[in-house]
Design a protein around this motif. Structure first.
Motif, PDB file in Angstrom:
ATOM      1  N   ARG A  32       0.818  -1.215   0.000  1.00 52.28           N
ATOM      2  CA  ARG A  32       0.000   0.000   0.000  1.00 52.28           C
ATOM      3  C   ARG A  32       0.844   1.253   0.000  1.00 52.28           C
ATOM      4  N   TYR A  33       1.877   1.298   0.822  1.00 58.73           N
ATOM      5  CA  TYR A  33       2.656   2.521   0.984  1.00 58.73           C
ATOM      6  C   TYR A  33       4.014   2.489   0.297  1.00 58.73           C
ATOM      7  N   GLY A  34       4.328   1.396  -0.387  1.00 57.14           N
ATOM      8  CA  GLY A  34       5.569   1.341  -1.141  1.00 57.14           C
ATOM      9  C   GLY A  34       6.810   1.370  -0.275  1.00 57.14           C
ATOM     10  N   LEU A  35       6.775   0.679   0.876  1.00 55.71           N
ATOM     11  CA  LEU A  35       7.954   0.602   1.735  1.00 55.71           C
ATOM     12  C   LEU A  35       8.989  -0.327   1.111  1.00 55.71           C
ATOM     13  N   VAL A  36      10.224   0.112   1.095  1.00 56.77           N
ATOM     14  CA  VAL A  36      11.308  -0.645   0.466  1.00 56.77           C
ATOM     15  C   VAL A  36      12.496  -0.678   1.417  1.00 56.77           C
ATOM     16  N   ASP A  37      13.027  -1.870   1.652  1.00 56.67           N
ATOM     17  CA  ASP A  37      14.243  -2.034   2.459  1.00 56.67           C
ATOM     18  C   ASP A  37      15.372  -2.490   1.543  1.00 56.67           C
ATOM     19  N   LEU A  38      16.466  -1.750   1.575  1.00 56.88           N
ATOM     20  CA  LEU A  38      17.628  -2.053   0.741  1.00 56.88           C
ATOM     21  C   LEU A  38      18.795  -2.509   1.611  1.00 56.88           C
ATOM     22  N   PHE A  39      19.587  -3.442   1.074  1.00 55.89           N
ATOM     23  CA  PHE A  39      20.737  -3.969   1.810  1.00 55.89           C
ATOM     24  C   PHE A  39      21.929  -4.086   0.872  1.00 55.89           C
ATOM     25  N   ALA A  40      23.091  -3.886   1.427  1.00 50.23           N
ATOM     26  CA  ALA A  40      24.336  -4.104   0.698  1.00 50.23           C
ATOM     27  C   ALA A  40      25.356  -4.675   1.667  1.00 50.23           C
ATOM     28  N   GLY A  41      26.169  -5.604   1.177  1.00 51.67           N
ATOM     29  CA  GLY A  41      27.187  -6.208   2.022  1.00 51.67           C
ATOM     30  C   GLY A  41      26.901  -7.690   2.242  1.00 51.67           C
ATOM     31  N   PRO A  42      27.882  -8.377   2.820  1.00 58.04           N
ATOM     32  CA  PRO A  42      29.096  -7.795   3.382  1.00 58.04           C
ATOM     33  C   PRO A  42      30.188  -7.554   2.335  1.00 58.04           C
TER      34      PRO A  42
END
Length: 439
Positions: free
Chosen positions: A417-427
């Motif tokens: 609904r709200y377009g929440l996005v979690d981004l990750f990089a690593g290790p």
């Protein structure tokens, strides 16, 4: 010779000439006028709000459709008065019929919308009353003598316009929330370590870049980068299977780390060396834009770690699915006083983690949902402990967090609904043997 009237076929009630001579006729006209006036005001309010402020093209198109329907129902108000009293315009009954039909269609769609997405009880009741009254009004107009030129063409126009309205409504409310997700990209790169002048410490530069290749912008709710110091000894021979299993169990309970398994390397759980934000909360990144920053991690030359692993993450929200009302403020800590959910405090006690809580008001991406839903707030939890750091975001009504963590299904619906996005990089790992050897 006078042509006798056609017999009533039972599919339509007996046609009556409209007048105000009976209480029933006066009641019918009153209900029709109330339906048309109320629907005109309601659609003009929603239509202007959507047309001016909706964040998506379908939302603005919905606003334009509502404005045009409001104009039609407004004309139908005058046509209703003429149809029941003046009889000066031949097609006033037809315009009244079209206006009442459009009122019934839009009131019914708004009722379905509030039942699906609304929070406030008053709006389903209001739209339910409007829909029932519009159905009554449609029947009252239908039973009068309405002149319809080219009935097939008029019916086709009404059907086509209804299909377009329903298709746009379905596209806005059913397809868009589940369309393909767009995600920016985070990259990490570690530069060459630099010794201090006294050769007792060194610094490792870490470059973080976020690139938005999508066609929509994103609000930055929070960011973090953390470095994990790791001790890695070497076994003189191949390790036993039981030792591999022990490693798997050990790292399965580690937070924010990969799970290394090795025949010769003896990994110890990583320890948090440093954690910090790398972008200001509440900022945003526009389509086809990028942001780069450099962080520096410093360690003593005689550090006990053999290597350092770097991780970066960001919590974002799509700018076409919500409006973030600045500022996104720091409001509480998990170990102190403040408006902190119970599940956060319980989690900290069990796992030895601490959290910083940021919060801001958010608004819906269209005028309809902004009206029928209770105010929402976005909460960002910047969590850190001995064995890592992480971000978690949630959008809830005030006080709703106290009930506990969201289920997986609720979390997916919230993200959609709200377009929440979690981004990750690593290790991204950097061995320290070359630096430590420079004593």
């Amino acid at each position: 010779m006078r042509t006798p009237p056609k017999p009533h076929n039972g599919l339509r009630p007996k046609v009556l000439r409209p007048s105000l001579n009976t209480p029933r006729a006066r009641l019918d006209m009153t209900v029709i006028l109330l339906v048309l006036v109320a629907t005109t005001v309601l659609l003009a309010w929603f239509g202007l709000g959507n047309f001016a402020h909706a964040l998506t093209f379908p939302g603005r198109l919905t606003g334009a459709v509502f404005i045009s329907i409001a104009f039609t129902t407004l004309l139908a108000v005058g046509a209703t008065v003429d149809h029941w009293t003046g009889h000066s315009f031949q097609y006033s009954g037809l315009l009244t019929l079209v206006g009442v039909f459009l009122a019934l269609l839009t009131d019914a769609m708004l009722l379905l919308r509030t039942l699906k997405s609304g929070d406030l009880v008053v709006f389903p009741v209001v739209f339910g009353v409007f829909t029932a009254a519009a159905a009554w009004a449609l029947y009252a107009v239908w039973r009068t003598s309405v002149t319809v030129p080219a009935p097939k063409r008029v019916a086709a126009a009404v059907v086509v316009s209804s299909i377009l309205a329903v298709a746009n409504f379905g596209y806005q409310n059913l397809y868009l929330p589940y369309r393909r997700e767009t995600r920016p990209l985070i990259t990490l790169s570690v530069d060459k370590a630099v010794l201090s002048q006294d050769r007792k410490a060194f610094a490792v530069p870490v470059d973080i870049t976020i690139q938005n290749h999508a066609d929509v912008g994103f609000y930055v709710l929070g960011t973090e980068v953390h470095a994990m110091g790791e001790r890695v000894g070497l076994s003189p021979k191949d390790r036993l299977r039981q030792q591999w299993r022990s490693d798997a169990e050990q790292f399965a309970h580690s937070s924010g780390e990969m799970n290394p398994l090795s025949r010769r390397e003896i990994h110890q759980p990583g320890e948090l060396v440093e954690a910090k934000p790398w972008m200001q909360p509440g900022n945003w990144i526009e389509p086809s834009d990028a942001f780069t920053t450099r962080m520096v991690v410093q360690l003593p030359l005689d550090t006990r770690y053999d290597q350092v692993a770097y991780y970066a993450s960001a919590s974002l929200a799509r700018k076409d699915q919500l409006v973030l009302e600045p500022p996104l403020n720091f409001v509480a800590t998990s170990w102190g006083r403040g408006d902190v959910p119970k599940w956060v405090k319980a989690q900290q006690q069990k796992k030895g983690l601490d959290s910083l809580v940021y919060r801001a008001r958010v608004h819906e991406n269209n005028a309809i949902d902004e009206t029928i839903r209770e105010p929402r707030f976005v909460s960002l939890y910047w969590t850190f402990g001995t064995h890592g750091a992480s971000l978690q975001s949630s959008i809830t009504r005030k006080g709703e967090d106290d009930s506990g963590q969201l289920s997986g299904e609720d979390q997916r619906a919230l993200v959609s609904r709200y377009g929440l996005v979690d981004l990750f990089a690593g290790p991204v790992e950097r061995t320290l043997w070359d630096i430590k050897s420079q004593h």
